[in-house]
Structures are given as structure tokens and as C-alpha cells.
Motif scaffolding. Structure first.
Motif, PDB file in Angstrom:
ATOM      1  N   ILE A   1       0.857  -1.180   0.000  1.00  0.00           N
ATOM      2  CA  ILE A   1       0.000   0.000   0.000  1.00  0.00           C
ATOM      3  C   ILE A   1       0.892   1.227   0.000  1.00  0.00           C
ATOM      4  O   ILE A   1       1.685   1.437   0.918  1.00  0.00           O
ATOM      5  CB  ILE A   1      -0.928   0.000   1.226  1.00  0.00           C
ATOM      6  CG1 ILE A   1      -1.868  -1.209   1.174  1.00  0.00           C
ATOM      7  CG2 ILE A   1      -1.728   1.296   1.295  1.00  0.00           C
ATOM      8  CD1 ILE A   1      -2.749  -1.343   2.400  1.00  0.00           C
TER       9      ILE A   1
ATOM     10  N   GLN B   1       3.088   1.858   3.650  1.00  0.00           N
ATOM     11  CA  GLN B   1       2.558   1.461   4.944  1.00  0.00           C
ATOM     12  C   GLN B   1       3.422   0.350   5.532  1.00  0.00           C
ATOM     13  O   GLN B   1       3.741  -0.626   4.866  1.00  0.00           O
ATOM     14  CB  GLN B   1       1.121   0.964   4.791  1.00  0.00           C
ATOM     15  CG  GLN B   1       0.446   0.611   6.099  1.00  0.00           C
ATOM     16  CD  GLN B   1      -0.980   0.168   5.891  1.00  0.00           C
ATOM     17  OE1 GLN B   1      -1.283  -0.625   4.999  1.00  0.00           O
ATOM     18  NE2 GLN B   1      -1.883   0.666   6.713  1.00  0.00           N
TER      19      GLN B   1
ATOM     20  N   SER C   1      -4.488   4.200  11.048  1.00  0.00           N
ATOM     21  CA  SER C   1      -5.480   3.213  10.635  1.00  0.00           C
ATOM     22  C   SER C   1      -6.404   2.814  11.776  1.00  0.00           C
ATOM     23  O   SER C   1      -7.594   2.576  11.569  1.00  0.00           O
ATOM     24  CB  SER C   1      -4.795   1.978  10.056  1.00  0.00           C
ATOM     25  OG  SER C   1      -3.988   1.333  11.031  1.00  0.00           O
TER      26      SER C   1
ATOM     27  N   GLN D   1      -6.017   3.963  -3.033  1.00  0.00           N
ATOM     28  CA  GLN D   1      -6.207   3.062  -1.908  1.00  0.00           C
ATOM     29  C   GLN D   1      -6.669   1.664  -2.317  1.00  0.00           C
ATOM     30  O   GLN D   1      -7.023   0.854  -1.454  1.00  0.00           O
ATOM     31  CB  GLN D   1      -7.190   3.687  -0.908  1.00  0.00           C
ATOM     32  CG  GLN D   1      -6.590   4.897  -0.205  1.00  0.00           C
ATOM     33  CD  GLN D   1      -7.588   5.679   0.618  1.00  0.00           C
ATOM     34  OE1 GLN D   1      -8.734   5.858   0.240  1.00  0.00           O
ATOM     35  NE2 GLN D   1      -7.145   6.167   1.760  1.00  0.00           N
ATOM     36  N   GLY D   2      -6.666   1.376  -3.600  1.00  0.00           N
ATOM     37  CA  GLY D   2      -7.027   0.047  -4.055  1.00  0.00           C
ATOM     38  C   GLY D   2      -6.388  -0.271  -5.389  1.00  0.00           C
ATOM     39  O   GLY D   2      -5.957   0.624  -6.130  1.00  0.00           O
TER      40      GLY D   2
ATOM     41  N   ARG E   1     -14.521   4.139  -5.857  1.00  0.00           N
ATOM     42  CA  ARG E   1     -13.900   3.404  -4.746  1.00  0.00           C
ATOM     43  C   ARG E   1     -14.505   3.795  -3.397  1.00  0.00           C
ATOM     44  O   ARG E   1     -14.720   4.977  -3.117  1.00  0.00           O
ATOM     45  CB  ARG E   1     -12.393   3.646  -4.721  1.00  0.00           C
ATOM     46  CG  ARG E   1     -11.698   3.057  -5.916  1.00  0.00           C
ATOM     47  CD  ARG E   1     -10.191   3.103  -5.796  1.00  0.00           C
ATOM     48  NE  ARG E   1      -9.621   2.720  -7.076  1.00  0.00           N
ATOM     49  CZ  ARG E   1      -9.476   1.466  -7.479  1.00  0.00           C
ATOM     50  NH1 ARG E   1      -9.827   0.490  -6.663  1.00  0.00           N
ATOM     51  NH2 ARG E   1      -8.978   1.183  -8.658  1.00  0.00           N
TER      52      ARG E   1
ATOM     53  N   TRP F   1     -14.562   2.235   0.995  1.00  0.00           N
ATOM     54  CA  TRP F   1     -13.922   1.328   1.946  1.00  0.00           C
ATOM     55  C   TRP F   1     -14.787   0.064   2.014  1.00  0.00           C
ATOM     56  O   TRP F   1     -15.645  -0.080   2.890  1.00  0.00           O
ATOM     57  CB  TRP F   1     -13.777   1.991   3.320  1.00  0.00           C
ATOM     58  CG  TRP F   1     -12.743   3.069   3.308  1.00  0.00           C
ATOM     59  CD1 TRP F   1     -12.939   4.405   3.104  1.00  0.00           C
ATOM     60  CD2 TRP F   1     -11.341   2.895   3.509  1.00  0.00           C
ATOM     61  NE1 TRP F   1     -11.735   5.079   3.154  1.00  0.00           N
ATOM     62  CE2 TRP F   1     -10.734   4.182   3.413  1.00  0.00           C
ATOM     63  CE3 TRP F   1     -10.523   1.795   3.762  1.00  0.00           C
ATOM     64  CZ2 TRP F   1      -9.369   4.386   3.555  1.00  0.00           C
ATOM     65  CZ3 TRP F   1      -9.150   2.007   3.917  1.00  0.00           C
ATOM     66  CH2 TRP F   1      -8.592   3.271   3.808  1.00  0.00           C
TER      67      TRP F   1
ATOM     68  N   ASN G   1     -14.883  -6.515   1.872  1.00  0.00           N
ATOM     69  CA  ASN G   1     -13.909  -7.511   1.387  1.00  0.00           C
ATOM     70  C   ASN G   1     -13.922  -8.816   2.185  1.00  0.00           C
ATOM     71  O   ASN G   1     -12.991  -9.615   2.066  1.00  0.00           O
ATOM     72  CB  ASN G   1     -12.475  -6.946   1.381  1.00  0.00           C
ATOM     73  CG  ASN G   1     -12.283  -5.821   0.394  1.00  0.00           C
ATOM     74  OD1 ASN G   1     -13.251  -5.282  -0.142  1.00  0.00           O
ATOM     75  ND2 ASN G   1     -11.055  -5.439   0.135  1.00  0.00           N
TER      76      ASN G   1
ATOM     77  N   ASN H   1     -10.308  -4.146   3.958  1.00  0.00           N
ATOM     78  CA  ASN H   1     -10.133  -3.189   2.863  1.00  0.00           C
ATOM     79  C   ASN H   1      -8.741  -2.563   2.877  1.00  0.00           C
ATOM     80  O   ASN H   1      -8.372  -1.837   1.962  1.00  0.00           O
ATOM     81  CB  ASN H   1     -11.195  -2.088   2.943  1.00  0.00           C
ATOM     82  CG  ASN H   1     -11.363  -1.555   4.356  1.00  0.00           C
ATOM     83  OD1 ASN H   1     -10.386  -1.374   5.072  1.00  0.00           O
ATOM     84  ND2 ASN H   1     -12.603  -1.312   4.760  1.00  0.00           N
ATOM     85  N   ALA H   2      -7.978  -2.820   3.924  1.00  0.00           N
ATOM     86  CA  ALA H   2      -6.588  -2.334   3.997  1.00  0.00           C
ATOM     87  C   ALA H   2      -5.739  -3.431   4.603  1.00  0.00           C
ATOM     88  O   ALA H   2      -4.999  -3.213   5.560  1.00  0.00           O
ATOM     89  CB  ALA H   2      -6.514  -1.059   4.826  1.00  0.00           C
TER      90      ALA H   2
ATOM     91  N   GLY I   1      -7.368  -4.010  -1.597  1.00  0.00           N
ATOM     92  CA  GLY I   1      -7.637  -2.695  -1.059  1.00  0.00           C
ATOM     93  C   GLY I   1      -9.065  -2.256  -1.281  1.00  0.00           C
ATOM     94  O   GLY I   1      -9.994  -3.065  -1.367  1.00  0.00           O
ATOM     95  N   CYS I   2      -9.265  -0.948  -1.387  1.00  0.00           N
ATOM     96  CA  CYS I   2     -10.595  -0.366  -1.564  1.00  0.00           C
ATOM     97  C   CYS I   2     -11.021  -0.494  -3.023  1.00  0.00           C
ATOM     98  O   CYS I   2     -10.276  -0.137  -3.930  1.00  0.00           O
ATOM     99  CB  CYS I   2     -10.592   1.096  -1.145  1.00  0.00           C
ATOM    100  SG  CYS I   2     -10.173   1.354   0.592  1.00  0.00           S
TER     101      CYS I   2
END
Length: 590
Positions: free
Chosen positions: A7, A119, A344, A413-414, A456, A458, A461, A484-485, A491-492
Motif C-alpha cells: 500500500i 505502509q 489506521s 487506496q485500491g 472506490r 472502503w 472484502n 479493505n486495507a 484494497g478499496c
């Protein structure tokens, strides 16, 4: 199989500087205690990400690591912040806050520079606490003449902690490159000579891991040995005490087996013998006196409480599961689950509260230095309780519609549709052969055109049936904040990803799928594009198949591996016939 991904956040130095400065002001305004200490650690992690982004930008421009002014200034600032974390930790969170000039070393960076920050996986997913490296350094017996070398990304901050605890000089950091199992370092020869020309003193190599190969640790040690440093002067600071993974070279494996390694495990740091310290004390400060010791639910152990018979257990990737514990206080049961250090955890707490207020998830009570406290319900799971199909679709539609309407995400973010397409065709080729992969490549040809339809959010998933509680006939979604993270490449995504997940995991028939899409649009105000859903469905199957296959391979044998292989085979079978009619058009307006 392709499953994992990094990420990255792309921003200007000025934006990151402003975020870090705001955290410093927050810390200075807070009273002493665990909450302030947690925010101090968030500040330290944020500053580390800023320095990492600047140093990596210089590395990629030059093609090698050197001791540039930015690295020296940035690392000096991180060591100073690490000393503040150490003071807070050792004082029982009662020390004075950092001075206003604690970030002065970061102000020389070019504010207009674009940086990519990564990250830190250990801080985000695996309950790797910075304080454990402070304690490991203190108990190592090494002295202030130790030369500390960090491995970026997370090794940048971890090396600052080791240097702070030892009173050692400001660390130097390296970025290993190349194949994940055959990393190498590229260092300015003049700097190599300068760093290694001393006749005595230890070298401490600091990073999280090792992973499947330990090749990052190995690459730095190879560099030191090639520069003339005897093996007995090289010390490792890893995050766990296990041997190198199955992809390690024989040379690296033999050196790792004999080398001195210094670490303080999570259990020793936070699960002390007394409830008056560590995680138990933090939890009690939020909930009141605990009625029993914390009960470990990590590594799939939660299933023993949720199912009467082990034969009913769903599969679990036990090596990737977050640390979690059951706490009892005030006559209630609570799940104390690692949500992540840094920003987060705060984001997940806010999301959890919003979902609970809307009636979709259990109560999210509080966050305490990386651990989220949520209400635990001893209720049966959807995979063991028959529920009316119409009620199920209505509830899932309302839930996904709420997520789609309330939790927008950024583009970065995805994974892109092109990245999902690459993953899906690769995994399909591995499982079903080149012909199936070629057919899927053709059917997923519209990735670029469909990207414009992606909105996108959050996403959840994790739509599996066992993640839904049936409580007095009411459905509650659990495990709704992390995936989602997670440590994977997804990801998103557009909410259509969760619709695909619901189709697969809840075994929805065609008419239920149409109704689900209508409900999501009705509750969110945004359509579910059926062509996008058709694209994402095989991607979802290929990802889940790959994740289960890799998790089973890491375990080898045993009941857990059998469950995971059975799940992988189910996804593999469904991948042959995704099951959405090609002639369907976009879902009609609600």
C-alpha cells in the motif's frame, strides 16, 4: 499465486509535514497516559514515513544508497522522537510531552517534492510494537559504539529505536532491491569504506521479518561480509524468532542459524504475568476491572467459541489473522483486536462506530494503542443457521448500500482494474492452465474502459457467511473493518466487489443478485454497474482461490491446510463458470 501487494500513498512533502506537525500539537495538548503515548507512536510512525519517502526518492534518482544530507537530518529527527517514545514508555506514560522543536530536522526537506510512502506492514497488521525494539536493544548487551543499519521501509523507524536505546550514532538505512527471494543492496563504495573501516564494534541489522526467504537481512549481511566485517560482529534485530522461510538460500540459512539475534516477542512485551500491566491493564482502563484473564482468540482460536464441533470450522489463514483476545468486564464480553498502529486504528474506530449506530455491526467501544475494543456476542453464525433468503438479501443490500454511501475512498487506496485483471489471469493460469487464462484475458479485455465506472469505497472484502451473526433473528456483520486495507493487493474497490463477494460467499441465485443490486443503489444513491460486476466476479474468485492456496501451502499438512485446500478447490470450480448472465444490463434505479 498473486495475492500480496504494497500500500503506497503519493503526496507532497508539504502535505506529510503538515500531518506530522498536527500530530505533534495533538500530543502536546493531551494529558499523560496511554492515549497520549499511542498518539506519540503515531507521530513517530508518520515522521518515519516522511523520511522514508524522501530518502527513497533520492535512492531511485541515484540508483544507490548514500549518506545524503536529507537522510542524516531525517534519521537524527527519528532518533530524537524514538527517545521520546522510550521516555514515555519507561515512565509509565507520565513523561513530559516532546518539545515544540522535535520535528526541526524535517523542515529542510523540499516541500514541493512528490514522495511515495509505504505502509509499514508490521505496525498495520501484525501487532509489531516499536517498544519491543527498545526493549530488545536494551537487553542485547551491545554498546553505544554499535553501528545500526536499518532496512527500509519499516527498518528505518525500527533502527532509530535501536539506536536510541543503545545511545548509538544515527543509523544508516538501505533499500534492498531485486527479486523478493534474491535481494541485493546498492551502496556508494566510498560510504561502504567509511562505514566498515573501523577495527572493532558491532553492526546491528534491523528490520521486521524475516519472511519467506529472509533475503533482505541476507543482502545487508552479505554486503557487510564482502566489505570485510567478520560474521561474529553482525547482530540481527528481527520481529520473530523463527528460522528463515522455505525460499532462503543455504548460505543465508546457515548464517541465520548461528548469528546472534535480539528480539522481545509480543507476548513478553504486552502479555505479562500480571493483569496490572500490559494489554490487560490497558483494557481494564477502558472497561473496568477484568473478571477473568484475557483469553487468546488469535490464529483461528475464535472458532472454538463459535462452533460446537471442530468439523464445522470454516477455513482460516491463521498466519495472517490479527491478534485478538476475549475480555470480560462489567458482566459483558468484549473482543480486544489489533487494529493497527498509526492512523489506521483511529479510522477503523470511527468507521466501526458509524456502522454500529446504523445497526449493522457490534458496538465499537474504544481504541487503545493499536487495539480496538468491540462487543462480543456469543451468537450462532450464518453458515450454521437457516435464514429466509429474502430477509438475507434485504439485509445485505442495506449494509452494502450504507458502506457505498458513507465511506468513499481515494483512487490510490485500491488496486486498479488492470492490476486485478493481471492477478486473475495469472492465478487462473496457475490453477486451470494456459487455455483458461487466455480465455479469461479475452473476457476481461475492457479493464481500461470500465475504470471510469469505478467509484472506490472502503469495501468490506469479507462477505463470508461465517462473518455474519444471527442474533435474535437479526443479522450483524463482524470483521467489517480490516480487510479493505489488509496485507494483500485488493484494497478499496467499487462496491461491486462486495456484491461479487456476497454472490459467491452467500450462494445467491440470479434473481437474488438482481434484487441485491437494486437495494445497494436504493440505499446508496449509486448504481451497481453490471458490466463492472461481471468483470470483478472472476477477479474475486481468482483472488480468493490464490489466497487459500498460498495459506494452505504455508501450513503444509494438518486439518487447517485441508480446510484451506477445500476452499481453494471450491473457488477454482466456480472460476470455470462465474454465473452472471452476459445479457444483463445495468441494475435499474430503485
Amino acid at each position: 499465486m498473486l495475492v500480496y501487494g504494497d500500500i503506497e500513498t503519493v503526496q507532497t512533502v508539504k502535505e506529510k509535514q503538515a500531518a506530522v506537525a498536527a500530530l505533534l500539537e495533538s500530543v502536546r495538548a493531551m494529558p499523560p497516559g496511554i492515549a497520549r503515548h499511542g498518539t506519540l507512536v503515531t507521530l513517530f510512525i508518520g515522521a518515519s514515513e516522511l523520511v522514508q519517502g524522501v530518502v527513497d526518492a533520492g535512492f531511485h534518482e541515484r540508483g544507490f544508497d548514500t549518506l545524503a544530507p536529507d537522510q542524516e537530518a531525517g534519521m537524527a529527527c527519528l532518533v530524537r522522537l524514538a527517545q521520546e517514545v522510550d521516555r514515555s514508555w519507561r515512565s509509565g506514560f507520565a513523561s513530559a510531552p516532546p518539545p515544540t522543536g522535535a520535528l526541526s530536522g524535517l523542515r529542510a526537506f523540499n516541500p514541493d517534492q512528490i514522495i511515495r510512502t509505504r505502509q509499514a506492514e508490521g505496525y498495520a497488521f501484525y501487532a509489531l510494537y516499536p517498544e519491543s525494539y527498545l526493549e530488545a536493544a536494551r537487553s542485547s548487551g551491545l554498546g553505544p559504539d554499535t553501528r545500526v543499519i536499518g532496512i527500509r521501509s519499516i527498518g528505518m523507524s525500527l533502527s532509530a529505536l535501536v539506536a536510541a536505546a543503545l545511545g548509538a550514532p544515527v543509523p544508516f538505512t538501505l533499500r534492498p532491491v531485486g527479486h523478493p527471494f534474491e535481494r541485493e543492496v546498492r551502496v556508494d563504495p566510498a560510504l561502504t569504506h567509511r562505514l566498515t573501516s573501523g577495527k572493532s564494534g558491532a553492526f546491528a541489522v534491523v528490520d521486521e521479518g524475516p519472511g519467506l526467504s529472509g533475503s533482505s537481512f541476507g543482502a545487508v549481511a552479505d554486503w557487510l561480509e564482502e566489505a570485510g566485517i567478520p560474521r561474529e560482529r553482525i547482530y540481527f534485530f528481527p520481529s520473530h524468532g523463527a528460522p528463515l522461510g522455505p525460499q532462503a538460500s543455504d548460505r543465508h540459512r546457515e548464517r541465520w542459524r548461528c548469528a546472534p539475534r535480539h528480539l522481545v516477542p509480543f507476548e513478553d512485551l504486552l502479555l505479562g504475568p500480571s493483569d496490572s500491566e500490559g494489554l490487560a491493564a490497558w483494557t481494564a482502563s477502558l472497561l473496568g476491572p477484568l473478571e477473568a484473564p484475557l483469553e487468546e482468540l488469535s490464529g483461528g482460536a475464535w472458532r472454538a467459541r463459535a462452533y460446537a464441533d471442530e468439523a464445522q470450522w470454516p477455513p482460516a489463514n491463521i498466519q495472517q489473522e490479527r491478534r485478538k483476545f476475549l475480555a470480560r468486564a462489567g458482566g459483558a464480553a468484549w473482543l480486544v483486536r489489533f487494529a493497527g498502529l498509526g492512523e489506521s486504528g483511529e479510522r477503523k474506530l470511527a468507521m466501526g462506530r458509524k456502522l454500529h449506530e446504523a445497526g449493522f455491526t457490534p458496538e465499537a467501544r474504544a481504541l487503545c494503542h493499536g487495539f480496538l475494543v468491540e462487543r462480543w456476542h456469543d451468537a450462532r453464525r450464518l453458515d450454521r443457521v437457516p435464514v429466509d433468503g429474502g430477509h438475507l438479501v434485504e439485509r445485505v443490500g442495506a449494509y452494502l448500500g450504507f458502506r457505498a454511501g458513507h465511506f468513499p475512498a481515494e483512487e490510490q487506496q485500491g488496486a486498479s482494474l488492470q492490476a486485478l485483471r493481471h492477478m486473475a489471469t495469472y492465478n487462473t493460469g496457475q490453477a486451470l492452465g494456459d487455455e483458461a487464462a487466455a480465455a479469461l484475458t479475452t473476457s476481461l479485455k475492457d479493464a481500461e474502459a470500465l475504470e471510469a465506472k469505478v467509484r472506490r469505497v472502503w469495501t468490506d472484502n469479507r462477505m463470508h457467511a461465517w462473518e455474519w451473526l444471527v442474533l435474535d433473528g437479526h443479522l450483524l456483520k463482524t470483521d467489517a473493518l480490516d480487510h479493505n486495507a489488509a496485507h494483500d493487493l485488493v484494497g478499496c474497490q467499487d462496491i461491486a466487489w462486495d456484491v461479487a463477494g456476497a454472490i459467491v460467499e452467500l450462494d445467491l441465485p440470479e434473481e437474488a443478485t438482481s434484487r441485491l443490486c437494486e437495494l445497494v443503489q436504493q440505499h446508496s444513491g449509486y448504481p451497481v454497474h453490471l458490466d463492472l460486476l461481471r468483470f470483478l466476479l472472476p477477479c474475486y474468485l481468482a483472488f480468493q482461490m490464490g489466497a487459500c492456496h498460498m495459506a494452505a501451502g504455508a501450513l503444509g499438512e494438518g486439518n487447517e491446510a485441508v480446510r484451506l485446500r477445500r476452499a481453494a478447490e471450491r473457488y477454482r470450480h466456480l472460476l470455470r463458470q462465474p454465473g452472471i448472465r452476459q445479457e444483463q444490463e445495468e441494475a435499474p434505479a430503485g
